[in-house]
Design a protein around this motif. Structure first.
Motif, mmCIF file in Angstrom:
data_model
loop_
_atom_site.group_PDB
_atom_site.id
_atom_site.type_symbol
_atom_site.label_atom_id
_atom_site.label_comp_id
_atom_site.label_asym_id
_atom_site.label_seq_id
_atom_site.Cartn_x
_atom_site.Cartn_y
_atom_site.Cartn_z
ATOM 1 N N VAL A 26 0.837 -1.203 0.000
ATOM 2 C CA VAL A 26 0.000 0.000 0.000
ATOM 3 C C VAL A 26 0.872 1.253 0.000
ATOM 4 O O VAL A 26 0.592 2.220 -0.718
ATOM 5 C CB VAL A 26 -0.962 -0.016 1.210
ATOM 6 N N MET A 27 1.924 1.260 0.780
ATOM 7 C CA MET A 27 2.806 2.426 0.839
ATOM 8 C C MET A 27 3.499 2.670 -0.502
ATOM 9 O O MET A 27 3.626 3.808 -0.940
ATOM 10 C CB MET A 27 3.848 2.256 1.950
ATOM 11 N N LEU A 28 3.943 1.626 -1.158
ATOM 12 C CA LEU A 28 4.562 1.794 -2.475
ATOM 13 C C LEU A 28 3.558 2.310 -3.496
ATOM 14 O O LEU A 28 3.884 3.141 -4.340
ATOM 15 C CB LEU A 28 5.184 0.477 -2.938
ATOM 16 N N ILE A 32 3.885 5.885 -5.547
ATOM 17 C CA ILE A 32 3.793 6.003 -7.002
ATOM 18 C C ILE A 32 2.711 7.000 -7.396
ATOM 19 O O ILE A 32 2.909 7.840 -8.283
ATOM 20 C CB ILE A 32 3.540 4.618 -7.633
ATOM 21 N N ILE A 33 1.577 6.956 -6.712
ATOM 22 C CA ILE A 33 0.491 7.893 -7.025
ATOM 23 C C ILE A 33 0.943 9.331 -6.789
ATOM 24 O O ILE A 33 0.714 10.211 -7.624
ATOM 25 C CB ILE A 33 -0.763 7.549 -6.191
ATOM 26 N N PHE A 34 1.600 9.593 -5.665
ATOM 27 C CA PHE A 34 2.051 10.953 -5.390
ATOM 28 C C PHE A 34 3.144 11.399 -6.350
ATOM 29 O O PHE A 34 3.213 12.567 -6.717
ATOM 30 C CB PHE A 34 2.530 11.083 -3.945
ATOM 31 N N MET A 35 4.015 10.478 -6.763
ATOM 32 C CA MET A 35 5.061 10.844 -7.713
ATOM 33 C C MET A 35 4.466 11.208 -9.068
ATOM 34 O O MET A 35 4.985 12.081 -9.762
ATOM 35 C CB MET A 35 6.072 9.698 -7.851
ATOM 36 N N VAL A 36 3.394 10.553 -9.452
ATOM 37 C CA VAL A 36 2.770 10.836 -10.746
ATOM 38 C C VAL A 36 1.950 12.123 -10.683
ATOM 39 O O VAL A 36 1.970 12.928 -11.613
ATOM 40 C CB VAL A 36 1.894 9.640 -11.183
ATOM 41 N N THR A 37 1.235 12.351 -9.594
ATOM 42 C CA THR A 37 0.340 13.507 -9.529
ATOM 43 C C THR A 37 1.033 14.803 -9.120
ATOM 44 O O THR A 37 0.518 15.879 -9.413
ATOM 45 C CB THR A 37 -0.821 13.250 -8.547
ATOM 46 N N ALA A 38 2.165 14.758 -8.456
ATOM 47 C CA ALA A 38 2.825 15.978 -7.998
ATOM 48 C C ALA A 38 3.163 16.927 -9.150
ATOM 49 O O ALA A 38 2.900 18.125 -9.053
ATOM 50 C CB ALA A 38 4.057 15.638 -7.177
ATOM 51 N N PRO A 39 3.745 16.463 -10.248
ATOM 52 C CA PRO A 39 4.015 17.408 -11.342
ATOM 53 C C PRO A 39 2.739 17.970 -11.965
ATOM 54 O O PRO A 39 2.750 19.078 -12.490
ATOM 55 C CB PRO A 39 4.779 16.565 -12.365
ATOM 56 N N LEU A 40 1.648 17.248 -11.889
ATOM 57 C CA LEU A 40 0.403 17.732 -12.461
ATOM 58 C C LEU A 40 -0.221 18.831 -11.616
ATOM 59 O O LEU A 40 -1.012 19.627 -12.124
ATOM 60 C CB LEU A 40 -0.590 16.570 -12.615
ATOM 61 N N LEU A 41 0.108 18.882 -10.328
ATOM 62 C CA LEU A 41 -0.474 19.877 -9.444
ATOM 63 C C LEU A 41 0.192 21.235 -9.572
ATOM 64 O O LEU A 41 -0.365 22.233 -9.148
ATOM 65 C CB LEU A 41 -0.394 19.404 -7.994
ATOM 66 N N GLN A 42 1.374 21.284 -10.128
ATOM 67 C CA GLN A 42 2.051 22.559 -10.291
ATOM 68 C C GLN A 42 1.379 23.323 -11.411
ATOM 69 O O GLN A 42 1.155 22.801 -12.497
ATOM 70 C CB GLN A 42 3.522 22.347 -10.618
ATOM 71 N N GLN A 43 1.048 24.561 -11.123
ATOM 72 C CA GLN A 43 0.413 25.373 -12.128
ATOM 73 C C GLN A 43 1.145 26.689 -12.228
ATOM 74 O O GLN A 43 1.852 27.092 -11.333
ATOM 75 C CB GLN A 43 -1.046 25.599 -11.787
#
Length: 153
Positions: A26-28, A32-43
Motif C-alpha cells: 500500500v505504501m509503495l 507512485i500515485i504521489f510521484m505521478v500527480t505531484a508534477p500535475l499539481l504545479q500550475q
C-alpha cells in the motif's frame, strides 16, 4: 499418553506477528500515485524572466499577497489572483480586474513579470493599465543574477 498430549497443547502459544507485506504494498502504491500527480499539481505560466543584480524586496507579515501581472512571450496578459486568474486578458479587461482587486486589497503591491523576449512596449502597456486601474506603485520582477551575467536574446 493423554497427559502428554494435553501438556503439549498448554505449551503452544498463539503467535502474534503482524504481516507487513500488505502495508508495504500500500505504501509503495501511494508513493507512485504521489510521484505521478505531484508534477500535475504545479500550475503557473512559463515566463523566462530577465536576470538582474537587484536587492530582493523584504516581505512584511501584514502585507496582502502581491498582485502579479504576467506578460508572456506571445504578449498575453495574465493575473495571478481573482476570478480572471490565469485567463488571458486585454488591457481594458486588465484595468477592470485590477481595480476590483484593489478595492478588496487597498495598498497591495503590484508587480509585472515580463518575459525577457517580449516586446518592451507590451510590458509598458501592462504597466500603464495597472496605473490606470489605480495602482500607484508598480514594480518589475526579475530572476536573481550576478553582476557578471549578460542576458542577450
Amino acid at each position: 499418553m493423554a497427559a502428554v498430549a494435553a501438556n503439549r497443547l498448554r505449551r503452544r502459544r498463539s503467535m502474534s506477528q503482524i504481516n507487513v507485506v500488505p502495508f508495504i504494498d500500500v505504501m509503495l502504491l501511494l508513493l507512485i500515485i504521489f510521484m505521478v500527480t505531484a508534477p500535475l499539481l504545479q500550475q503557473g505560466v512559463e515566463v523566462d524572466l530577465p536576470t538582474a543584480d537587484a536587492q530582493p524586496l523584504e516581505e512584511s507579515m501584514n502585507q496582502p499577497e502581491p498582485i502579479v501581472v504576467t506578460v508572456t512571450r506571445d504578449g498575453r496578459l495574465l493575473l495571478n489572483q481573482g476570478p480572471q486568474s490565469g485567463v488571458p486578458l486585454e488591457a481594458p479587461e486588465l484595468r477592470v480586474a485590477i481595480a476590483e482587486l484593489l478595492v478588496d486589497k487597498p495598498g497591495a503591491d503590484i508587480f509585472v513579470r515580463g518575459d525577457r523576449f517580449v516586446d518592451y512596449g507590451r510590458v509598458m502597456d501592462a504597466m500603464v493599465s495597472v496605473q490606470a486601474a489605480g495602482g500607484g506603485r508598480v514594480g518589475l520582477l526579475t530572476e536573481p543574477g550576478d553582476s557578471n551575467s549578460q542576458d542577450r536574446p
